[in-house]
Design a protein around this motif. Structure first.
Motif, PDB file in Angstrom:
ATOM      1  N   SER A   1     -22.936 -45.111  23.804  1.00 58.26           N
ATOM      2  CA  SER A   1     -22.894 -45.222  22.346  1.00 58.26           C
ATOM      3  C   SER A   1     -23.956 -46.190  21.846  1.00 58.26           C
ATOM      4  O   SER A   1     -24.165 -47.254  22.429  1.00 58.26           O
ATOM      5  N   PHE A   2     -24.592 -45.830  20.757  1.00 56.33           N
ATOM      6  CA  PHE A   2     -25.591 -46.696  20.134  1.00 56.33           C
ATOM      7  C   PHE A   2     -25.025 -48.085  19.861  1.00 56.33           C
ATOM      8  O   PHE A   2     -25.727 -49.096  19.979  1.00 56.33           O
ATOM      9  N   CYS A   3     -23.753 -48.154  19.519  1.00 59.71           N
ATOM     10  CA  CYS A   3     -23.136 -49.424  19.136  1.00 59.71           C
ATOM     11  C   CYS A   3     -23.039 -50.404  20.291  1.00 59.71           C
ATOM     12  O   CYS A   3     -22.777 -51.601  20.071  1.00 59.71           O
ATOM     13  N   GLU A   4     -23.247 -49.943  21.535  1.00 60.97           N
ATOM     14  CA  GLU A   4     -23.263 -50.847  22.690  1.00 60.97           C
ATOM     15  C   GLU A   4     -24.369 -51.889  22.571  1.00 60.97           C
ATOM     16  O   GLU A   4     -24.299 -52.952  23.202  1.00 60.97           O
ATOM     17  N   ARG A   5     -25.389 -51.610  21.797  1.00 54.73           N
ATOM     18  CA  ARG A   5     -26.555 -52.481  21.744  1.00 54.73           C
ATOM     19  C   ARG A   5     -26.247 -53.857  21.147  1.00 54.73           C
ATOM     20  O   ARG A   5     -26.919 -54.835  21.487  1.00 54.73           O
ATOM     21  N   VAL A   6     -25.281 -53.924  20.254  1.00 58.66           N
ATOM     22  CA  VAL A   6     -24.987 -55.179  19.555  1.00 58.66           C
ATOM     23  C   VAL A   6     -23.493 -55.451  19.659  1.00 58.66           C
ATOM     24  O   VAL A   6     -22.687 -54.606  19.275  1.00 58.66           O
ATOM     25  N   ARG A   7     -23.131 -56.621  20.155  1.00 55.55           N
ATOM     26  CA  ARG A   7     -21.713 -56.929  20.308  1.00 55.55           C
ATOM     27  C   ARG A   7     -21.470 -58.424  20.160  1.00 55.55           C
ATOM     28  O   ARG A   7     -22.382 -59.242  20.307  1.00 55.55           O
ATOM     29  N   VAL A   8     -20.217 -58.745  19.870  1.00 51.04           N
ATOM     30  CA  VAL A   8     -19.749 -60.123  19.818  1.00 51.04           C
ATOM     31  C   VAL A   8     -18.689 -60.290  20.888  1.00 51.04           C
ATOM     32  O   VAL A   8     -17.811 -59.441  21.045  1.00 51.04           O
ATOM     33  N   ILE A   9     -18.780 -61.400  21.627  1.00 53.85           N
ATOM     34  CA  ILE A   9     -17.828 -61.679  22.698  1.00 53.85           C
ATOM     35  C   ILE A   9     -17.210 -63.038  22.415  1.00 53.85           C
ATOM     36  O   ILE A   9     -17.920 -64.034  22.266  1.00 53.85           O
ATOM     37  N   GLU A  10     -15.895 -63.075  22.331  1.00 53.36           N
ATOM     38  CA  GLU A  10     -15.212 -64.342  22.083  1.00 53.36           C
ATOM     39  C   GLU A  10     -13.776 -64.254  22.568  1.00 53.36           C
ATOM     40  O   GLU A  10     -13.203 -63.167  22.694  1.00 53.36           O
ATOM     41  N   LYS A  11     -13.193 -65.409  22.842  1.00 51.47           N
ATOM     42  CA  LYS A  11     -11.787 -65.475  23.196  1.00 51.47           C
ATOM     43  C   LYS A  11     -10.952 -65.249  21.944  1.00 51.47           C
ATOM     44  O   LYS A  11     -11.236 -65.806  20.890  1.00 51.47           O
ATOM     45  N   SER A  12      -9.900 -64.447  22.096  1.00 52.24           N
ATOM     46  CA  SER A  12      -9.089 -64.070  20.945  1.00 52.24           C
ATOM     47  C   SER A  12      -8.400 -65.266  20.322  1.00 52.24           C
ATOM     48  O   SER A  12      -8.296 -65.386  19.113  1.00 52.24           O
TER      49      SER A  12
ATOM     50  N   GLY B   1     -22.986 -63.821  20.422  1.00 52.09           N
ATOM     51  CA  GLY B   1     -23.613 -62.563  20.051  1.00 52.09           C
ATOM     52  C   GLY B   1     -24.494 -62.073  21.183  1.00 52.09           C
ATOM     53  O   GLY B   1     -25.114 -62.868  21.895  1.00 52.09           O
ATOM     54  N   LEU B   2     -24.547 -60.758  21.378  1.00 52.63           N
ATOM     55  CA  LEU B   2     -25.330 -60.177  22.474  1.00 52.63           C
ATOM     56  C   LEU B   2     -26.051 -58.940  21.973  1.00 52.63           C
ATOM     57  O   LEU B   2     -25.436 -58.036  21.396  1.00 52.63           O
ATOM     58  N   TYR B   3     -27.359 -58.904  22.178  1.00 51.72           N
ATOM     59  CA  TYR B   3     -28.178 -57.751  21.785  1.00 51.72           C
ATOM     60  C   TYR B   3     -28.971 -57.288  22.990  1.00 51.72           C
ATOM     61  O   TYR B   3     -29.766 -58.053  23.565  1.00 51.72           O
ATOM     62  N   THR B   4     -28.741 -56.046  23.415  1.00 51.68           N
ATOM     63  CA  THR B   4     -29.422 -55.482  24.576  1.00 51.68           C
ATOM     64  C   THR B   4     -29.826 -54.043  24.278  1.00 51.68           C
ATOM     65  O   THR B   4     -29.383 -53.439  23.296  1.00 51.68           O
TER      66      THR B   4
ATOM     67  N   VAL C   1     -10.369 -61.975  26.245  1.00 49.11           N
ATOM     68  CA  VAL C   1     -11.790 -61.906  25.923  1.00 49.11           C
ATOM     69  C   VAL C   1     -12.222 -60.450  26.006  1.00 49.11           C
ATOM     70  O   VAL C   1     -12.087 -59.812  27.054  1.00 49.11           O
ATOM     71  N   ARG C   2     -12.693 -59.915  24.921  1.00 51.64           N
ATOM     72  CA  ARG C   2     -13.137 -58.528  24.882  1.00 51.64           C
ATOM     73  C   ARG C   2     -14.380 -58.427  23.993  1.00 51.64           C
ATOM     74  O   ARG C   2     -14.534 -59.176  23.026  1.00 51.64           O
ATOM     75  N   PRO C   3     -15.259 -57.462  24.285  1.00 54.69           N
ATOM     76  CA  PRO C   3     -16.417 -57.280  23.417  1.00 54.69           C
ATOM     77  C   PRO C   3     -16.030 -56.536  22.143  1.00 54.69           C
ATOM     78  O   PRO C   3     -15.167 -55.652  22.154  1.00 54.69           O
ATOM     79  N   ARG C   4     -16.647 -56.909  21.054  1.00 53.84           N
ATOM     80  CA  ARG C   4     -16.464 -56.204  19.785  1.00 53.84           C
ATOM     81  C   ARG C   4     -17.829 -55.653  19.379  1.00 53.84           C
ATOM     82  O   ARG C   4     -18.752 -56.410  19.080  1.00 53.84           O
ATOM     83  N   LEU C   5     -17.971 -54.318  19.380  1.00 47.14           N
ATOM     84  CA  LEU C   5     -19.255 -53.691  19.107  1.00 47.14           C
ATOM     85  C   LEU C   5     -19.526 -53.644  17.614  1.00 47.14           C
ATOM     86  O   LEU C   5     -18.607 -53.661  16.789  1.00 47.14           O
ATOM     87  N   ILE C   6     -20.799 -53.568  17.273  1.00 52.04           N
ATOM     88  CA  ILE C   6     -21.174 -53.404  15.880  1.00 52.04           C
ATOM     89  C   ILE C   6     -20.496 -52.150  15.343  1.00 52.04           C
ATOM     90  O   ILE C   6     -20.539 -51.088  15.971  1.00 52.04           O
ATOM     91  N   PRO C   7     -19.835 -52.213  14.214  1.00 56.59           N
ATOM     92  CA  PRO C   7     -19.095 -51.041  13.710  1.00 56.59           C
ATOM     93  C   PRO C   7     -20.023 -49.904  13.282  1.00 56.59           C
ATOM     94  O   PRO C   7     -21.124 -50.141  12.767  1.00 56.59           O
ATOM     95  N   GLU C   8     -19.574 -48.683  13.484  1.00 52.49           N
ATOM     96  CA  GLU C   8     -20.353 -47.527  13.055  1.00 52.49           C
ATOM     97  C   GLU C   8     -20.612 -47.560  11.550  1.00 52.49           C
ATOM     98  O   GLU C   8     -21.691 -47.180  11.084  1.00 52.49           O
ATOM     99  N   LYS C   9     -19.619 -48.049  10.783  1.00 46.44           N
ATOM    100  CA  LYS C   9     -19.780 -48.110   9.329  1.00 46.44           C
ATOM    101  C   LYS C   9     -20.899 -49.076   8.945  1.00 46.44           C
ATOM    102  O   LYS C   9     -21.669 -48.808   8.005  1.00 46.44           O
ATOM    103  N   TYR C  10     -21.003 -50.204   9.677  1.00 46.21           N
ATOM    104  CA  TYR C  10     -22.079 -51.147   9.375  1.00 46.21           C
ATOM    105  C   TYR C  10     -23.435 -50.487   9.625  1.00 46.21           C
ATOM    106  O   TYR C  10     -24.364 -50.633   8.820  1.00 46.21           O
ATOM    107  N   VAL C  11     -23.552 -49.756  10.718  1.00 47.72           N
ATOM    108  CA  VAL C  11     -24.810 -49.066  11.041  1.00 47.72           C
ATOM    109  C   VAL C  11     -25.161 -48.092   9.925  1.00 47.72           C
ATOM    110  O   VAL C  11     -26.298 -48.063   9.425  1.00 47.72           O
ATOM    111  N   ALA C  12     -24.172 -47.283   9.508  1.00 46.86           N
ATOM    112  CA  ALA C  12     -24.418 -46.290   8.463  1.00 46.86           C
ATOM    113  C   ALA C  12     -24.814 -46.958   7.144  1.00 46.86           C
ATOM    114  O   ALA C  12     -25.783 -46.536   6.481  1.00 46.86           O
ATOM    115  N   ASP C  13     -24.097 -48.009   6.766  1.00 47.01           N
ATOM    116  CA  ASP C  13     -24.391 -48.690   5.499  1.00 47.01           C
ATOM    117  C   ASP C  13     -25.750 -49.392   5.547  1.00 47.01           C
ATOM    118  O   ASP C  13     -26.493 -49.390   4.555  1.00 47.01           O
ATOM    119  N   PHE C  14     -26.067 -50.003   6.675  1.00 49.96           N
ATOM    120  CA  PHE C  14     -27.349 -50.703   6.817  1.00 49.96           C
ATOM    121  C   PHE C  14     -28.506 -49.723   6.661  1.00 49.96           C
ATOM    122  O   PHE C  14     -29.491 -50.011   5.964  1.00 49.96           O
TER     123      PHE C  14
END
Length: 472
Positions: free
Chosen positions: A89-100, A80-83, A109-122
């Protein structure tokens, strides 16, 4: 509530630092602790179950965080990475990085950003809590990051400090490793007017018994870190003894022996990244060598940490942009003309790349000379700053013989372009310079005047770079 609605709501109830500056900063941890206590009644958060690496510093903490996260992902960990702040995009702030799929011969290996739907629901779910506690924008963002990363069940999280350290919202964590990249004069109105005062704030992330890596030693700041290390019980009998868990990366003997032979392959090409790679490398070695003393229950994590190899670190560094999605660090946006952007935004950061700009220009001019071309390479600089930075000191660092396109980002903190131009002309009245009310206009003007063999540089502010990336 849509993602856009959620952001507009947050900007309305808690204007972010990038919009309003120091008034957005709420020092102290009481509100953050109350916020997380309420949220934990609904869900878990990453602090309660995941090893954390906590990264502070005046400059380089973003690059260092991404380098560490990339190398850990290359080792097979789900990271997990938080910067902050974000560039596009706001979603750049929180991401998960892992090997597929680690079973593949060449796992992706690619970053997966926090989903926009999660932000809206939170945001929608917790509106009553926000309106009761009145947290800052950064406190809300940090809480959201902790909750989402916990849901993702990451093996380890790299958490970047927002501002300072001691009173920063992220400082409610107890990490397995603290990292402080360097100390420079920035945010002096909030953190102090001397290097020692600022170092005291940054040293606030150091915790009892928790190992710490300091990126750069300095006569004014080193005593501050040593004193704090003594208070935390991690100093030992001396910096070279085995019981010491405080490392200054620029003084490590094993680094001088190894010489970071893999560094030239790093996707981060700024010369200043050598120091960030050095800090990240020592941090990774510290984690690997000290993992047995951490209070970590996850046996899978323990075994993977012990397997962080130089090969994995080299892979992570060589692919840090690809693996994490990091943007804006000495990034090439175009080859002809060579167009580079960088997020260095204070005198300490900008000084690190000015010499590299001069070197690139000199090399291109030499090539032209060898081809019997008369004109030297021209440097075009698109530049804008926010009003609360050390503007006069920065302008003294910039090359006088470039063509300038002063501009302003779309932020309430932005220094108007015409004022920046006036400050520049007061120093260099004979220089070629103009002002533009938007980054897009300034960038278009530079592109229209530059030849394919010239150099365009874009910088001065994270927000200028972020807008330039949008238009490129």
């Amino acid at each position: 509530m849509t993602f856009e609605d959620a952001l507009q709501y947050l900007y309305a109830i808690a204007p972010p630092f990038h919009e309003v500056g120091a008034t957005a900063y709420k020092p102290g941890l009481e509100t953050m602790r109350r916020l997380m206590a309420e949220l934990r009644s609904q869900t878990s958060d990453v602090r309660s179950q995941t090893p954390i690496i906590h990264v502070a510093g005046t400059n380089g903490k973003g690059s260092t965080s991404h380098l560490i996260a990339s190398a850990l992902a290359a080792s097979g960990l789900k990271v997990g990475l938080y910067t902050s702040p974000h560039l596009v995009s706001f979603c750049e702030r929180v991401r998960v990085i892992e090997k597929s799929d680690v079973r593949c011969q060449k796992p992706d290996v690619r970053p997966r950003l926090i989903p926009e739907k999660y932000v809206a629901d939170f945001v929608e779910t917790n509106k009553p809590l926000f309106e009761e506690l009145h947290p800052s924008f950064f406190e809300i963002t940090t809480a959201m990051a902790f909750c989402w990363l916990a849901e993702q069940k990451v093996d380890i999280a790299v958490i970047e400090v927002g501002l300072g350290g001691l009173l920063d919202a992220t400082n409610i964590v107890t990490p397995v490793l603290s990292v402080i990249t360097n100390i420079g004069l920035d945010h002096t109105d909030l953190l102090g007017h001397t290097l020692a005062e600022i170092a005291t704030q940054k040293a606030g992330i150091m915790k009892p018994g928790v190992p710490c890596v300091i990126g750069e030693s300095h006569p004014e700041t080193t005593p501050v870190f040593i004193q704090r290390a003594e208070e935390c019980g991690i100093l030992g009998e001396g910096l070279e003894t085995t019981d010491c868990r405080l490392w200054f990366a620029d003084q490590c003997e094993f680094l001088r022996r190894q010489r970071l032979c893999f560094a030239p392959n790093c996707e981060l090409h700024g010369d200043y990244q050598q120091k960030n790679m050095q800090t990240a490398y020592v941090a990774l070695k510290a984690i690997r060598n000290q993992y047995s003393v951490f209070s970590i229950q996850k046996s899978v994590f323990r075994s993977q940490i012990s397997d962080i190899s130089n090969q994995a670190i080299a892979e992570g560094f060589a692919n840090v942009v690809t693996y994490t999605g990091l943007r804006g660090r000495w990034e090439t946006l175009c080859e002809h003309p060579l167009t580079i952007c960088d997020t260095g935004h204070n005198s300490h950061g900008i000084a690190t790349y000015v010499e590299q700009l001069k070197e690139i220009r000199s090399q291109k001019s030499e090539v032209r000379s060898q081809k019997s071309e008369i004109n030297n390479c021209t440097l075009h600089i698109v530049f804008g700053m926010v009003a609360d930075k050390d503007i006069d000191e920065v302008l003294l660092l910039l090359p006088a013989d470039a063509i300038y396109y002063f501009t302003q980002p779309n932020s309430h903190r932005a220094l108007p372009a015409h004022e920046l131009l006036a400050k520049w002309r007061a120093i260099h009245p004979e220089s070629i310079a103009s002002s533009f009310s938007s980054v897009a206009e300034a960038l278009q003007a530079a592109r229209s005047k530059a030849t394919p063999d010239d150099v365009i540089f874009i910088g001065g502010s994270n927000y200028v770079v972020g807008e330039a990336i949008k238009y490129s």
